[in-house]
Design an enzyme around this catalytic site. Structure first.
Site, short mmCIF file in Angstrom:
data_model
loop_
_atom_site.label_atom_id
_atom_site.label_comp_id
_atom_site.label_asym_id
_atom_site.label_seq_id
_atom_site.Cartn_x
_atom_site.Cartn_y
_atom_site.Cartn_z
N GLU A 354 -2.41 -7.48 -5.64
CA GLU A 354 -1.36 -8.09 -6.44
C GLU A 354 -1.72 -9.53 -6.81
O GLU A 354 -1.29 -10.04 -7.84
CB GLU A 354 -0.01 -8.05 -5.72
CG GLU A 354 1.15 -8.44 -6.61
CD GLU A 354 2.50 -8.08 -6.04
OE1 GLU A 354 3.05 -7.04 -6.43
OE2 GLU A 354 3.00 -8.84 -5.18
N HIS A 385 -12.39 10.22 11.02
CA HIS A 385 -12.15 11.64 10.80
C HIS A 385 -11.53 11.89 9.43
O HIS A 385 -11.01 12.99 9.18
CB HIS A 385 -11.26 12.20 11.90
CG HIS A 385 -11.90 12.15 13.26
ND1 HIS A 385 -12.74 13.13 13.72
CD2 HIS A 385 -11.85 11.20 14.23
CE1 HIS A 385 -13.17 12.81 14.93
NE2 HIS A 385 -12.64 11.63 15.27
N LYS A 503 8.93 -2.57 -14.33
CA LYS A 503 10.33 -2.74 -13.92
C LYS A 503 11.26 -2.62 -15.12
O LYS A 503 12.30 -1.96 -15.07
CB LYS A 503 10.53 -4.10 -13.25
CG LYS A 503 9.90 -4.22 -11.88
CD LYS A 503 10.16 -5.61 -11.31
CE LYS A 503 9.55 -5.79 -9.94
NZ LYS A 503 9.79 -7.17 -9.41
#
Length: 544
Positions: A354, A385, A503
């Site tokens: 960001e 893993h 937004k």
């Protein structure tokens, strides 16, 4: 030296080093001593990077040519380094000691910072002593932090990382975190909670964040339905607002005496040092919270005063520049070898991507260089893993950060101590194999499928132990690394315009979803999905 000349010199130097394998570089005498650096309880080991000591010298020349010392001074002086929003970025002021001073606009910021910390300390004491009582008079025993982004990721990470330091008085207080906008986290949680003994912390800088306020409204309705008590009484007893917009919080209903404040110069992803850290203080106590601040402040002082060539954030940042811009490595794995640091990768994803995930420079021109890499990560044993197959034998070059404490379980059983030794051994083994490949064992692989090429660069960040102080220093180390890289790339790391359009469009989609009419301004793909949503929502048969 001219910046362009510095880049050209680095490109030439990198070109001469690219053919050399890490196994040959690491065989050179004195390498660890020359490429490892210390500050208090932190060790930064760069000996597994594809560099020579000369490489660091050239990188420091680039830092000097980019006027990094001037930018560091401007950051700490409170100058408007967030130039697109015309304000400073003073997260460092949030961890300054009480006897320090920093003036901004004729006002000393430090007394205000500590006044808010003192107010937070009072609230922490009330909750730890069970003096905060709900609408029935029962003491509060459960706290739910409602936030998103920096108001969630930092507190979640710190509470997990420092859980071993929970004081006795905090042990009966349960702390939960809610961030999802779809309500799934909160709905599941509310089924388990007692409304009479639950306190909600609404953490929002602007107090307009839709995700956060939607969850807060749901919590408010849940309390009202359970109690039948007047709304103002419920909110005053069961909600705390942590915000830089006290008027907005008061309009929502949270009285001033239930508010904790911070400032608009505190970026969300840098805010856990402020009163956004309220749940951290509830978890570990104010003494430990202040120790976390002190560790970060000590790293701040180191960053501000140490010569570039021995400055840990500068070194960590410039190694990233080397890998991204000169070795063309654009993937970065964060690999903590301690389960308490499970949320560190997610925190750093926000902090770095960001901040520096931008293609436009401060001067409005496109960046001439690749900027922030793609970050991801996982606790080391799980990652082994999951995606280490790609690290060891894939086609993608990846730079890795290994983060591990040396000491743990000093007062615990020998079995637990052995488990920590197992984590340490795996950390060292994986860093070694990533660098050396098959040469780590001096044996030829029996088949092509078992060949390890190595030559994947990594940094090891070793802590003497994971404590509030070293944890604070670790996070400040990464914060300042991000700032240094932004200076080299010429971008502003403190704004986040990239999230704003999404937004705005979400608000438009919310209106469209609530209407049966088509929106002629939408693209065909979005309109098609809207029609499918309406059909399924209205339970209409397919084709109608």
């Amino acid at each position: 030296m001219n910046i362009d000349i510095c880049w050209q010199a680095l490109e030439s130097h990198a070109g001469s080093l690219k053919p050399q394998h890490l196994k040959d570089l690491m065989a050179q005498p004195g390498r660890f001593e020359g490429l490892s650096f210390r500050h208090e309880g932190l060790l930064l080991d760069l000996s597994r990077q594809r560099i020579l000591p000369e490489s660091l010298e050239r990188l420091m020349e680039l830092a000097q040519a980019s006027e990094l010392p001037r930018w560091i001074a401007s950051l700490f002086a409170g100058e408007p380094v967030n130039d697109t929003e015309k304000r400073p970025a003073l997260h460092t002021a949030l961890r300054m000691p009480r006897n320090a001073s920093l003036e901004l606009g004729g006002e000393d910021l430090v007394p205000g910072v500590h006044a808010n910390l003192d107010r937070m300390s009072e609230m922490v004491a009330q909750l730890h002593l069970r003096q905060w009582r709900g609408y029935t008079g029962e003491p509060i025993d459960t706290v739910v932090n409602i936030g998103v982004g920096g108001s969630d990721l930092g507190p979640v990470m710190a509470c997990r990382a420092l859980s071993d330091f929970q004081p006795v008085q905090a042990q009966g207080l349960k702390i939960h975190f809610v961030s999802s906008m779809d309500g799934s986290q909160l709905a599941e949680l509310l089924d388990q909670l007692n409304p009479a003994t639950t306190l909600f912390i609404v953490s929002s800088k602007s107090f307009t964040t839709i995700d956060t306020l939607a969850n807060a409204e749901t919590a408010r309705r849940w309390l009202a339905e359970a109690s039948g008590i007047a709304d103002d009484i419920l909110v005053s007893r069961h909600f705390v607002a942590v915000t830089a917009s006290p008027k907005k919080a008061q309009e929502w209903g949270v009285p001033e005496h239930n508010q904790l404040h911070f400032w608009d110069w505190t970026g969300g992803r840098y805010s856990m040092w402020s009163t956004i850290g309220f749940p951290i203080a509830l978890k570990i106590g104010m003494d430990n919270f202040r120790a976390m601040l002190a560790g970060a402040h000590a790293l701040d002082d180191h960053f501000r005063t140490a010569p570039l060539g021995g400055n840990l954030p500068v070194l960590l940042a410039m190694i990233g520049i080397w890998n991204i811009n000169l070795l063309d490595i654009h993937a970065h794995a964060i690999l903590p070898y301690d389960g308490r640091l499970a949320h560190l990768p997610a925190y750093l994803e926000q902090l770095e991507m960001e901040s520096n995930g931008k293609s436009v420079r401060r001067d409005g021109q496109p960046s001439a260089h690749r900027t922030c890499p793609v970050l991801w990560g996982e606790v080391g044993p799980n990652a082994q893993h999951a995606f280490y197959q790609l690290l060891h034998q894939g086609t993608e070059p990846v730079m890795c950060d290994f983060v591990v404490p040396v000491r743990r379980y000093s007062q615990q059983s020998e079995t637990l101590k052995r488990q920590h030794q197992l984590a340490l051994a795996n950390c060292l083994a994986q860093a070694r194999v990533l660098a050396l490949g098959d040469a780590a064992l001096d044996t030829e692989p029996p088949t092509p499928w078992q060949h390890y090429s190595g030559n994947q660069p990594s940094t090891v960040i070793m802590l003497e132990e994971l404590s509030p102080r070293t944890f604070g220093a670790l996070i400040a180390l990464y914060e300042h690394k991000v700032f240094v890289q932004s200076v080299i790339w010429g971008i502003n790391p403190f704004d986040q315009w990239g999230v704003e359009l999404g937004k705005k469009m979400a608000n438009r989609m919310l209106e469209v979803l609530g209407s049966a009419a088509a929106d002629e301004g939408l693209d065909a793909s979005t309109e098609g999905l809207l029609q499918e949503i309406r059909r399924l929502r209205d339970n209409k048969p397919d084709g109608h």
